[in-house]
Design an enzyme around this catalytic site. Sequence first.
Site, PDB file in Angstrom:
ATOM      1  N   HIS A 162      32.017  92.682  39.854  1.00  0.00           N
ATOM      2  CA  HIS A 162      31.602  91.331  40.263  1.00  0.00           C
ATOM      3  C   HIS A 162      32.073  91.024  41.679  1.00  0.00           C
ATOM      4  O   HIS A 162      31.293  90.609  42.527  1.00  0.00           O
ATOM      5  CB  HIS A 162      32.150  90.280  39.298  1.00  0.00           C
ATOM      6  CG  HIS A 162      31.287  90.063  38.102  1.00  0.00           C
ATOM      7  ND1 HIS A 162      30.040  89.495  38.170  1.00  0.00           N
ATOM      8  CD2 HIS A 162      31.492  90.332  36.794  1.00  0.00           C
ATOM      9  CE1 HIS A 162      29.517  89.420  36.962  1.00  0.00           C
ATOM     10  NE2 HIS A 162      30.380  89.915  36.103  1.00  0.00           N
ATOM     11  N   GLU A 183      39.428  85.615  29.933  1.00  0.00           N
ATOM     12  CA  GLU A 183      38.032  85.165  29.811  1.00  0.00           C
ATOM     13  C   GLU A 183      37.301  86.011  28.764  1.00  0.00           C
ATOM     14  O   GLU A 183      36.682  85.489  27.839  1.00  0.00           O
ATOM     15  CB  GLU A 183      37.349  85.295  31.176  1.00  0.00           C
ATOM     16  CG  GLU A 183      35.884  84.904  31.177  1.00  0.00           C
ATOM     17  CD  GLU A 183      35.206  85.213  32.506  1.00  0.00           C
ATOM     18  OE1 GLU A 183      34.085  84.700  32.718  1.00  0.00           O
ATOM     19  OE2 GLU A 183      35.761  85.971  33.322  1.00  0.00           O
ATOM     20  N   HIS A 184      37.346  87.337  28.930  1.00  0.00           N
ATOM     21  CA  HIS A 184      36.726  88.273  27.985  1.00  0.00           C
ATOM     22  C   HIS A 184      37.821  89.140  27.374  1.00  0.00           C
ATOM     23  O   HIS A 184      38.604  89.731  28.104  1.00  0.00           O
ATOM     24  CB  HIS A 184      35.729  89.197  28.690  1.00  0.00           C
ATOM     25  CG  HIS A 184      34.689  88.487  29.498  1.00  0.00           C
ATOM     26  ND1 HIS A 184      34.741  88.400  30.878  1.00  0.00           N
ATOM     27  CD2 HIS A 184      33.558  87.843  29.117  1.00  0.00           C
ATOM     28  CE1 HIS A 184      33.692  87.727  31.313  1.00  0.00           C
ATOM     29  NE2 HIS A 184      32.957  87.371  30.270  1.00  0.00           N
ATOM     30  N   HIS A 211      43.882  38.738  22.323  1.00  0.00           N
ATOM     31  CA  HIS A 211      43.545  39.775  21.349  1.00  0.00           C
ATOM     32  C   HIS A 211      43.847  39.280  19.932  1.00  0.00           C
ATOM     33  O   HIS A 211      43.035  39.413  19.011  1.00  0.00           O
ATOM     34  CB  HIS A 211      44.366  41.054  21.604  1.00  0.00           C
ATOM     35  CG  HIS A 211      43.845  41.918  22.708  1.00  0.00           C
ATOM     36  ND1 HIS A 211      43.846  41.523  24.013  1.00  0.00           N
ATOM     37  CD2 HIS A 211      43.308  43.168  22.684  1.00  0.00           C
ATOM     38  CE1 HIS A 211      43.349  42.498  24.776  1.00  0.00           C
ATOM     39  NE2 HIS A 211      43.005  43.503  23.985  1.00  0.00           N
ATOM     40  N   ASP A 239      27.323  89.266  28.079  1.00  0.00           N
ATOM     41  CA  ASP A 239      26.827  88.689  29.330  1.00  0.00           C
ATOM     42  C   ASP A 239      25.339  88.367  29.258  1.00  0.00           C
ATOM     43  O   ASP A 239      24.860  87.478  29.978  1.00  0.00           O
ATOM     44  CB  ASP A 239      27.073  89.653  30.497  1.00  0.00           C
ATOM     45  CG  ASP A 239      28.506  89.610  31.002  1.00  0.00           C
ATOM     46  OD1 ASP A 239      29.206  88.628  30.708  1.00  0.00           O
ATOM     47  OD2 ASP A 239      28.913  90.561  31.685  1.00  0.00           O
ATOM     48  N   GLN A 292      33.564  94.282  34.881  1.00  0.00           N
ATOM     49  CA  GLN A 292      34.034  93.047  35.509  1.00  0.00           C
ATOM     50  C   GLN A 292      34.461  93.282  36.948  1.00  0.00           C
ATOM     51  O   GLN A 292      34.236  92.451  37.816  1.00  0.00           O
ATOM     52  CB  GLN A 292      35.187  92.445  34.703  1.00  0.00           C
ATOM     53  CG  GLN A 292      34.785  91.983  33.327  1.00  0.00           C
ATOM     54  CD  GLN A 292      33.559  91.094  33.344  1.00  0.00           C
ATOM     55  OE1 GLN A 292      33.563  90.011  33.921  1.00  0.00           O
ATOM     56  NE2 GLN A 292      32.488  91.549  32.710  1.00  0.00           N
TER      57      GLN A 292
END
Length: 435
Positions: free
Chosen positions: A267, A332-333, A425, A366, A264
Site C-alpha cells: 500500500h 486493523e487486519h 425542572h 479487501d 499490506q
Amino acid sequence: MTDISITRLNASQSDFDSSLAKLLAWDDSVDHQVNESVRHILHQVKTRGDAAVLEFTEKFDRLKVGSVAELEMDQNRLHKALDAIPQDQRIALEKAADRIRGYHERQNQKSWQYEDEDGTVLGQKVTPLDRAGLYVPGGKAAYPSSVLMNAIPAKVAGVSEVVMVVPTPDGVVNDMVLAAAAIAGVDRVFTVGGAQAVGALAYGTETIPAVDKIVGPGNIFVATAKREVFGTVGIDMIAGPSEILVICDGKTDPDWIAMDLFSQAEHDEQAQSILISPDAEFLDAVEASINRLLPTMERSEIIAESMGSRAAMIQVADLSEAARVSNRIAPEHLELSVENAESLVEEIRHAGAIFMGRYTAEALGDYCAGPNHVLPTSGTARFSSPLGVYDFQKRSSLIGFSAAGADRMGRVASVLARGEGLTAHARSAEYRIKD
C-alpha cells in the site's frame, strides 16, 4: 536487490514493551503547511462555493470547465461505464457487491419500543441519514472496491441520497470506479477531489449538496480536511497506514505468509506488517521467503521500504501469548493462520477484522468476503468498529409517559431536580403529579 532485514522481537525480552511501543509509533501529526493550505481551501469553498471549487479543480487537477454542473456524471454515464468495462470485471464487481450487500443487510437495525406497567412507552427510533458523501481517490489510485464498501452500507441503511466525489486529474476518468458506483446505487457523482471536495460536501455549494456524513479514504489533504469539518458533518474515521498482523503456529506455507505480509506492505511505505509465532525456525523460513519473493513484486521498492522500516517478527512462548501481544497492538487486519482458529478467536479482544484459518487471506476481505474493509487503524480497534450500516443511521430515544407514569416518576424527578437546585425542572415535573 539486496536482502532486507526484518526487525526481530521476543516477548520474553526485558525491554519488549518499550521495543513494541517504538515499533508501533506512528506520527499522525498534521504538517503545519498542509493544515494551513487545507484551512484556506475550506474557507474559500465555504464562502465562495462553486467558484472556489472550479478554481481549485483547475489548479490541482488541471481540469478547466465553465461550471460545476459540467463536473457531474449523470446516471447514463455511470451505466455506460458499466457496459464498457471488460465482462470479467463487471462479473467480479457484481459478485462482490452481492456479498457485501448480503452481509450488511444483517446489520440493519430496527426501531423498537416497550410499555412498562403503568402504560409508559419507551423505545428507540432508528432513522437513516438524509444524505451521505463518499470520497473516492482518483488519478493513479483507483479503488472501485472502496466505492462498494462505502456506498452499499449507506444504501442498505436507507440513506436517501449518496453523493460521490472522485478527482479526475487531467480529465482522466476510471470506468471501473464509475461502474462500481452504478452497481452500488450511488445517486450523484462529481469529478472533484482534494480538500475542496470535502469542503463542498461539508458546507454545500450552489451545485454540490451538503451532506450529513463524509466517508471514504484519501491522501493527507483529504484526511486533514475531514478532521477540520468534523462537527459540521460526521466522518467515518481518520485512517492511518494499512496494517496486518499474522499469528501463525508455524505450519502454514511460509510463502503464503510472506505474500500476506506483502499485501499490506505494498500500500505504502508507512504500512505495517507483523508476524507472531512461537516457532523461531518458522520466522526464519518466512524471512527467507520474503527475500526470495520480493524481487518478483511490481511494487518491490515500496514493499522493501515498508518491511525494512516498520515490519517485525515476534517470537512468543505460545499462541495465548500471541493473542495477548495482538490485543496490545489492536491491529486493523488480524490473520489467525493456525490449526484451530475458532478457539483462538476467544482470546482476541481488539482487532478490526479477524481472518480465521490458513485459507483466509486478508486480500479476500479487501474485495469480496462481504464484511467491510474500512477498518480502524493505529490501535483504534480498542474502541472503534468497522464501517457498517450503523454508521449511516442515527437513533432517537422515544419517551411517552402515561398520567400514572408522570405521577410516579415526576416525584422522583422533583427530588433530583431540587437536589440540583433546578427549580423549574422540579416544578415542570410537579405540575403532572396528582394531589
